[in-house]
Each structure stands twice: as C-alpha cells, then as structure tokens.
Write an enzyme that holds these catalytic residues in place. Structure first.
Site, PDB file in Angstrom:
ATOM      1  N   HIS A 173       0.460  -0.922   0.187  1.00 29.73           N
ATOM      2  CA  HIS A 173       0.527  -0.114   0.255  1.00 29.73           C
ATOM      3  C   HIS A 173       0.859   1.137   0.612  1.00 29.73           C
ATOM      4  O   HIS A 173       0.939   2.305  -0.669  1.00 29.73           O
ATOM      5  CB  HIS A 173      -1.141   0.205   0.985  1.00 29.73           C
ATOM      6  CG  HIS A 173      -0.168   0.370   2.085  1.00 29.73           C
ATOM      7  ND1 HIS A 173      -0.241  -0.284   3.274  1.00 29.73           N
ATOM      8  CD2 HIS A 173      -0.345   1.195   2.886  1.00 29.73           C
ATOM      9  CE1 HIS A 173       0.508  -0.100   4.159  1.00 29.73           C
ATOM     10  NE2 HIS A 173      -0.209   1.731   4.431  1.00 29.73           N
ATOM     11  N   ASP A 174       2.168   1.423   0.328  1.00 24.14           N
ATOM     12  CA  ASP A 174       2.911   2.396   0.889  1.00 24.14           C
ATOM     13  C   ASP A 174       3.846   2.565  -0.151  1.00 24.14           C
ATOM     14  O   ASP A 174       4.798   3.117  -0.358  1.00 24.14           O
ATOM     15  CB  ASP A 174       3.027   3.136   2.363  1.00 24.14           C
ATOM     16  CG  ASP A 174       2.233   3.460   3.027  1.00 24.14           C
ATOM     17  OD1 ASP A 174       0.916   3.631   2.483  1.00 24.14           O
ATOM     18  OD2 ASP A 174       1.982   3.839   3.871  1.00 24.14           O
ATOM     19  N   LYS A 230       6.043   5.820  -1.916  1.00 19.53           N
ATOM     20  CA  LYS A 230       6.272   6.595  -1.035  1.00 19.53           C
ATOM     21  C   LYS A 230       8.036   6.325  -1.440  1.00 19.53           C
ATOM     22  O   LYS A 230       8.660   7.324  -0.977  1.00 19.53           O
ATOM     23  CB  LYS A 230       6.335   6.389   1.087  1.00 19.53           C
ATOM     24  CG  LYS A 230       5.388   6.606   1.527  1.00 19.53           C
ATOM     25  CD  LYS A 230       4.174   6.330   3.184  1.00 19.53           C
ATOM     26  CE  LYS A 230       3.355   7.127   3.260  1.00 19.53           C
ATOM     27  NZ  LYS A 230       2.913   6.636   4.266  1.00 19.53           N
ATOM     28  N   HIS A 251       1.704  10.055  -3.094  1.00 15.03           N
ATOM     29  CA  HIS A 251       2.547   8.249  -3.377  1.00 15.03           C
ATOM     30  C   HIS A 251       1.281   6.873  -3.508  1.00 15.03           C
ATOM     31  O   HIS A 251       1.970   6.430  -4.554  1.00 15.03           O
ATOM     32  CB  HIS A 251       2.404   8.091  -2.316  1.00 15.03           C
ATOM     33  CG  HIS A 251       1.383   7.949  -0.736  1.00 15.03           C
ATOM     34  ND1 HIS A 251       0.945   8.405   0.145  1.00 15.03           N
ATOM     35  CD2 HIS A 251       1.365   6.585  -0.907  1.00 15.03           C
ATOM     36  CE1 HIS A 251      -0.082   7.801   0.489  1.00 15.03           C
ATOM     37  NE2 HIS A 251       0.602   7.047   0.455  1.00 15.03           N
ATOM     38  N   HIS A 303      -6.144   3.142  -1.460  1.00  9.84           N
ATOM     39  CA  HIS A 303      -6.645   2.250  -0.352  1.00  9.84           C
ATOM     40  C   HIS A 303      -6.908   3.793   0.835  1.00  9.84           C
ATOM     41  O   HIS A 303      -6.670   3.993   1.654  1.00  9.84           O
ATOM     42  CB  HIS A 303      -4.820   1.796   0.220  1.00  9.84           C
ATOM     43  CG  HIS A 303      -3.336   2.775   0.552  1.00  9.84           C
ATOM     44  ND1 HIS A 303      -2.585   3.274  -0.702  1.00  9.84           N
ATOM     45  CD2 HIS A 303      -3.114   3.485   1.984  1.00  9.84           C
ATOM     46  CE1 HIS A 303      -1.231   3.486   0.000  1.00  9.84           C
ATOM     47  NE2 HIS A 303      -1.775   4.197   1.419  1.00  9.84           N
ATOM     48  N   HIS A 304      -6.512   4.970  -0.011  1.00  7.32           N
ATOM     49  CA  HIS A 304      -7.059   5.927   0.206  1.00  7.32           C
ATOM     50  C   HIS A 304      -8.059   6.662  -0.204  1.00  7.32           C
ATOM     51  O   HIS A 304      -8.484   8.038  -0.237  1.00  7.32           O
ATOM     52  CB  HIS A 304      -5.517   7.936   0.195  1.00  7.32           C
ATOM     53  CG  HIS A 304      -4.325   7.255   1.252  1.00  7.32           C
ATOM     54  ND1 HIS A 304      -4.351   7.874   2.471  1.00  7.32           N
ATOM     55  CD2 HIS A 304      -3.380   6.598   1.239  1.00  7.32           C
ATOM     56  CE1 HIS A 304      -3.616   7.263   3.111  1.00  7.32           C
ATOM     57  NE2 HIS A 304      -2.473   6.899   2.064  1.00  7.32           N
TER      58      HIS A 304
END
Ligand SMILES: [Fe+2]
Length: 366
Positions: free
Chosen positions: A226-227, A230, A255, A279-280
C-alpha cells in the site's frame, strides 16, 4: 348373410411376417442411432463443461478431480486415475478400484508439446448398451472411448499447464512484493513494521468477512504494497518529524499514484495492485487519488484503508503518541459509512473482539 372369409395364401403370410421383421429391425436400428446421437450430445456437453473449467482459474486439484469424474461419466467406467510425474496425485477413486478386479484398462499420456506431464487412466468399462446392441464387446474400451479420453486428456493437460504457469506468476509476484516492501521499510525506517501490521490487521478483517484463501491473499499483498509509492517521496517530506504543511501534503498525496506506476509493471495480481492504488479513497467519495465512492472502490482497498487507519491511530508519531486500541476502535466506528465501508467496519468490530487486536508502534497513514 354369412361373411365369406378371405383366404390367405401361404406366400402372402410369409411376406407380411418378413415385412414385420424388417420394420422391427429398422425400429431397433433407429433406437440405437437415437441412443448414439443422444450419447454424442452428452459427450459434447460434458467436454464443453470441462473446457469452461480449464478456461477458468480452477485449481490443479479441481481440474484433476473434475477430469476423473468426467472420465467415468463419459466412458461409463468404474474408475479414473490421474497420475502426474511431479507430484504423486493418484487420488480419488483409486481406493475403490483396489478392492475390485481389474477387467479392462485404457491409459493415455498427458502431454504439452513434447513434455509428458503424466497419464490419465480409466478402468472397468460398464456394459450398459449390451441389451440393445448385442454382440458388441461393451465390457472393454473401444476406439471411440480412446478418442474421447484423448480429447479429455488434451484439455486436462492444457488446464494443468495453465495452473502451473499461474502459480509461477503468483510466486514471482509475491517475491517482487517482498522486495518492494523491504525497499520502503529501508527508505523510511521510522515506519517500524507499519506494513506488516497493516497486513496483519487487513487479513484478520478479511477472515471475519469470510473471504476465501485467494481473496485473503490479495488483501495481504495489497496491504504490503500500500505505501510502496513513498519510495518516490522526498525525504524532507517523508521523514519530517512534525505535521506536514499544505504543499508537503500535496506531495505526500501523490504516493498512491507513484505506487501504481511502479506496480503497473508487475504482472499477476491486479486485485492487489488496485487495493494498494486506492487505499486512500473514502466510502463517501472524498478520498484520493480519484475520489471513488462506495463500491466503486475495490474491496481490497476498502479493507486496507481501515487496517491502515487503525494502525496509524494506535502508533506513536514524533509529534504525538498513539491512542489506546479502545479509543482507536471508537474512532473507526464513528467513521462507519463516511470514511469506511459499513460492512468492513462490522467485520473489524468482530475481528477486534475475537482476535483481540492490539496496538502498533511507529507508522503513518499519510
Ligand atoms: Fe498511504
């Protein structure tokens, strides 16, 4: 006036009984032709159904079991066995056969090009048509049976090969996911296991939504990924030990898209990639990057979103301590139907109590 009986000559009587016998013989032949046509249609239906199974994402076990069952139906025999060279999968009806005397056997190789994967074997033909077609050796397999078995074998071999390639692709996808997850943990050491905890919470929620093993694995991979975006965020923003200003937020919010650009080169698990990409997003449509609403947001993303938020709430930041799990729980419940899918909040409630979800340390859901 008495009726005069017509005299039947012997030759006329013989002719009518011959005609009658001919009619009966024709009826019998027609009956056999109809029966054979019905059988051909049934064979075609069975093979079409198996072709659909091969074209689907059926597991190797389902393919083997389906082929064995179908072989028994198609060839009207007592047992069918698939033997593969790489794994000893002589399963299903074998035990039943061992108790019986083997009367007839037909075996064909399962091949992909020059590569032989194993064999498909049928045993003990059942003589169902003997009554209508006497004289035919129905208790042994014939050329028609062999052709049917070869057709089934060709489809089974293709299905097994597809299944092997799918597994290989999934394995390579999972390995790439691990490499990317390690890269983001190395770039932002402060996250301190955030990715692993989000994956852990997300899988618990998936479990309480009764998702199957494959869907649950997609959720786990999405959480790990998910990240990943970044990696592309500047350190001065990513590692800032204070709340972000407006311009920094704009950069941080890129991101999910950056992550998607990295992940879009990977093949093998689109649901996991979508789960990370969105996911955001928020259930009420006010999230980012695309402002998707409700079920427009992929299920994997909706689950990861809640798991990510729960870990962020319970984790310490340089500028604030994480809250107790009970407080984070209340906060999540308050966002039921706004930030989060109500159905996923319900599964979270169940998981929180049953699994005794605890508290993380470190991490960020920016
Ligand atoms: Fe994020």
């Amino acid at each position: 006036m008495p009726v005069k009986k017509k005299k039947v000559t012997p030759s006329r009587s013989k002719k009518s009984s011959e005609a009658l016998a001919k009619i009966r013989s024709l009826e019998s032949e027609i009956s056999i032709v109809i029966q054979e046509m019905e059988q051909t249609v049934r064979h075609f239906d069975c093979l079409s159904q198996f072709a659909s199974l091969v074209a689907s994402d059926a597991s190797r076990e389902d393919l083997i079991h389906g082929a064995q069952k179908l072989a028994c139906e198609l060839l009207q025999c007592e047992a069918a066995i698939v033997d593969l060279f790489d794994v000893p999968v002589a399963v299903a009806l074998q035990a039943k056969v061992e108790e019986r005397r083997v009367k007839s056997v037909l075996q064909i190789p399962l091949k992909i090009g020059q590569n032989t994967l194993g064999s498909l074997q049928v045993m003990n033909k059942v003589a169902l048509l003997a009554a209508v077609k006497p004289g035919r050796a129905l208790s042994s397999f014939d050329l028609g049976d062999q052709r049917l078995l070869e057709e089934l074998g060709k489809q089974l071999a293709v299905g097994l090969e597809n299944s092997r390639l799918r597994l290989k692709l999934k394995k390579s996808f999972a390995e790439t996911v691990d490499v990317l997850a390690e890269a983001i943990e190395k770039k932002d050491r402060y996250t301190g296991g955030h990715t692993k905890r989000v994956a852990y919470y997300a899988v618990l929620i998936a479990k309480h939504m009764n998702l199957n093993a494959e869907q649950s694995e997609m959720v786990r991979l999405a959480a790990i990924l998910h990240d990943v975006g970044k990696i592309g965020i500047e350190d001065r923003v990513l590692k800032k030990r204070a709340p972000l200003d407006e311009a920094e937020w704009v950069e941080m919010k890129t991101h999910p898209q950056l992550g998607f650009e990295i992940m879009s080169r990977m093949e093998g698990a689109q649901e996991a990639i979508d789960g990370a990409h969105y996911h955001h997003e928020r259930w009420d449509g006010t999230g980012y990057p695309r402002g998707l609403k409700g079920e427009e947001i992929p299920l994997t993303a909706r689950i990861v979103s809640l798991a990510d938020a729960y870990d962020a709430l319970t984790s310490n930041r340089p500028y604030r301590d994480g809250v107790e799990p009970a407080l984070a729980y209340e906060e999540i419940l308050r966002s039921r139907g706004t930030q989060f899918d109500p159905r996923i909040v319900d599964a979270f409630i169940e998981a929180f109590h049953v699994e005794k979800m605890g508290k993380g340390s470190g991490g960020s859901n920016r």
